[in-house]
Enzyme design. Sequence first.
Site, PDB file in Angstrom:
ATOM      1  N   ILE B 104      15.696   2.643  -8.839  1.00  0.00           N
ATOM      2  CA  ILE B 104      16.520   2.779 -10.043  1.00  0.00           C
ATOM      3  C   ILE B 104      15.954   3.826 -11.000  1.00  0.00           C
ATOM      4  O   ILE B 104      16.659   4.282 -11.879  1.00  0.00           O
ATOM      5  CB  ILE B 104      16.665   1.418 -10.763  1.00  0.00           C
ATOM      6  CG1 ILE B 104      15.307   0.863 -11.238  1.00  0.00           C
ATOM      7  CG2 ILE B 104      17.332   0.385  -9.831  1.00  0.00           C
ATOM      8  CD1 ILE B 104      15.409  -0.388 -12.104  1.00  0.00           C
ATOM      9  N   LYS B 105      14.698   4.204 -10.821  1.00  0.00           N
ATOM     10  CA  LYS B 105      14.062   5.231 -11.663  1.00  0.00           C
ATOM     11  C   LYS B 105      14.440   5.084 -13.128  1.00  0.00           C
ATOM     12  O   LYS B 105      14.712   6.067 -13.805  1.00  0.00           O
ATOM     13  CB  LYS B 105      14.408   6.634 -11.148  1.00  0.00           C
ATOM     14  CG  LYS B 105      13.806   6.925  -9.763  1.00  0.00           C
ATOM     15  CD  LYS B 105      13.927   8.392  -9.370  1.00  0.00           C
ATOM     16  CE  LYS B 105      13.350   8.688  -8.008  1.00  0.00           C
ATOM     17  NZ  LYS B 105      14.053   8.032  -6.883  1.00  0.00           N
TER      18      LYS B 105
END
Lengths: 309, 309
Positions: B104-105
């Site tokens: 998901i950074k």
Amino acid sequence: MIQKLISGIVRTGAPIVVGLDPMLSYIPEHITKEAFATYGETLRGAGEAIWQFNKGIVDAVCDLVPAVKPQIAMYEQFGIEGLIAYERTVRYCKEKGLVVIGDIKRGDIGSTSEAYAVGHLGKVKVGAKEYAGFDEDFATVNPYLGSDGVMPFIRVCQEEHKGIFILVKTSNPSSGEFQDRKVDGRPLYELVGEQVARWGCECMGDTYSYVGAVVGATYPEVGKTLRRIMPKSMILVPGYGAQGGKGADLVPFFNRDGLGAIVNSSRGIIAAYKQEKYASFGSENYADASRAAVLDMKEDIASALAMRM
Amino acid sequence: MIQKLISGIVRTGAPIVVGLDPMLSYIPEHITKEAFATYGETLRGAGEAIWQFNKGIVDAVCDLVPAVKPQIAMYEQFGIEGLIAYERTVRYCKEKGLVVIGDIKRGDIGSTSEAYAVGHLGKVKVGAKEYAGFDEDFATVNPYLGSDGVMPFIRVCQEEHKGIFILVKTSNPSSGEFQDRKVDGRPLYELVGEQVARWGCECMGDTYSYVGAVVGATYPEVGKTLRRIMPKSMILVPGYGAQGGKGADLVPFFNRDGLGAIVNSSRGIIAAYKQEKYASFGSENYADASRAAVLDMKEDIASALAMRM
């Protein structure tokens, strides 16, 4: 879209973006009570409460400001139901004529960054059809992965006439841990700012670029430097109000034309009724308190800018 | 959860994570056709096609690998319907006993980072109830905002016995633009790596920390240095296969115990049937092609590690 944002700032005289970052604890009881009565204490109930809360604020302030900035994390924490409230908020704000800056801080590489860009600013192909996913007007982007992460956003912006704000120097206390590290004697944020300026030159609206930057109000000296490094970039300035930034701190972020910056306030506006100053509105009239807080913020910025002139 | 990941690696002998990053163009026609027949060429139709495609691959490889890594951008591009497919994929993989690393950074500050952490790894309070939003086991986190952005994730991981992988040196060609800039003569990624090691020491499982790092397979020399700087951090290594990394490039990312790294392959596995090597499976048997690709990758890594011993 950058022109719409700038003409909105000029029309309202308010270089202000209202941060729609609802926490359940900000929402007056009469709203949560009704949402929970219908949907129970569920994720859907939370989503409904958030949406009703937002709608009240948007209705109360939409003639005063050019833009809103929903912070997607505050919706994403409630999973799918929260994101449905986010999408609904984005759509409603656009119907009301507001520019919507999705504070999504996304950033990845190549086709992955493209997917984020498409999902938030562009259109995705499904067979022979095309659909917009979240459809904000602007998005915030994290630059840590370099050009590979940013260029897909820029390409989608060019097609869709939208824009981005790239994180350069964030408003938080620990932002210096990496952003301030000295590279050849200069802080990293300056190099990021120079890159934003380069990207920005390729992406000009009439007077400003649609590739802007995020620089925290809590660092006015940094704002001064970055204003000079990125003369054509609109600066989105978080950190006013609850995070400690004041009107006078904002002056360095503006150009001499009185433009070039748009200041965000979230808690200070949307939860204004919880401050002593606006407590007399009462929780039932929370949106009127938000309106009063916007007017005060507008005045605070205008006086600070007038003092410089 | 870090122990579950490590024991999964030991059990399967495969330090491999399958990247579930579906593009519509990867999905065999028989799947999209059926999804579009039911839901039309709509976002819902796309979500259904992605979910069915994923399910086929997960069923085919779940006994071979310890973990999967869905890339949320690939789902988010289809808006809410895409995210429903993401959530469904996460849930299904967990039912199958796989560790799920949500790629998901995310990364923001304070209460906003906390909201991301809660939405992906923790539980959100709604009135007197608690709910998990997306409920992955691990998440990837962007460090550009410093400790304020990372600590809320660590706190949630401590409560929930989950983990994170922090971006240190990404696999893309332009990752050096900021990550390689020299700070006091050393590249920024080393400083980020040192910080990851510090955070990691406070967050130990039995042998490895649940604060890991992302370091691209495309930079093996960097992997060697970072392996040394972060001895207790599990390294998630993207960039194998389609991005150019080979088995031999991976050796420096592993510790002498044969552990310490888990290698991601996305396209190379999930779209294996499109490669000449696996074309004989045919698109109907795309999942069997993925299984064969996993077995080949396992062999490639094992031989490379055996050569070092």
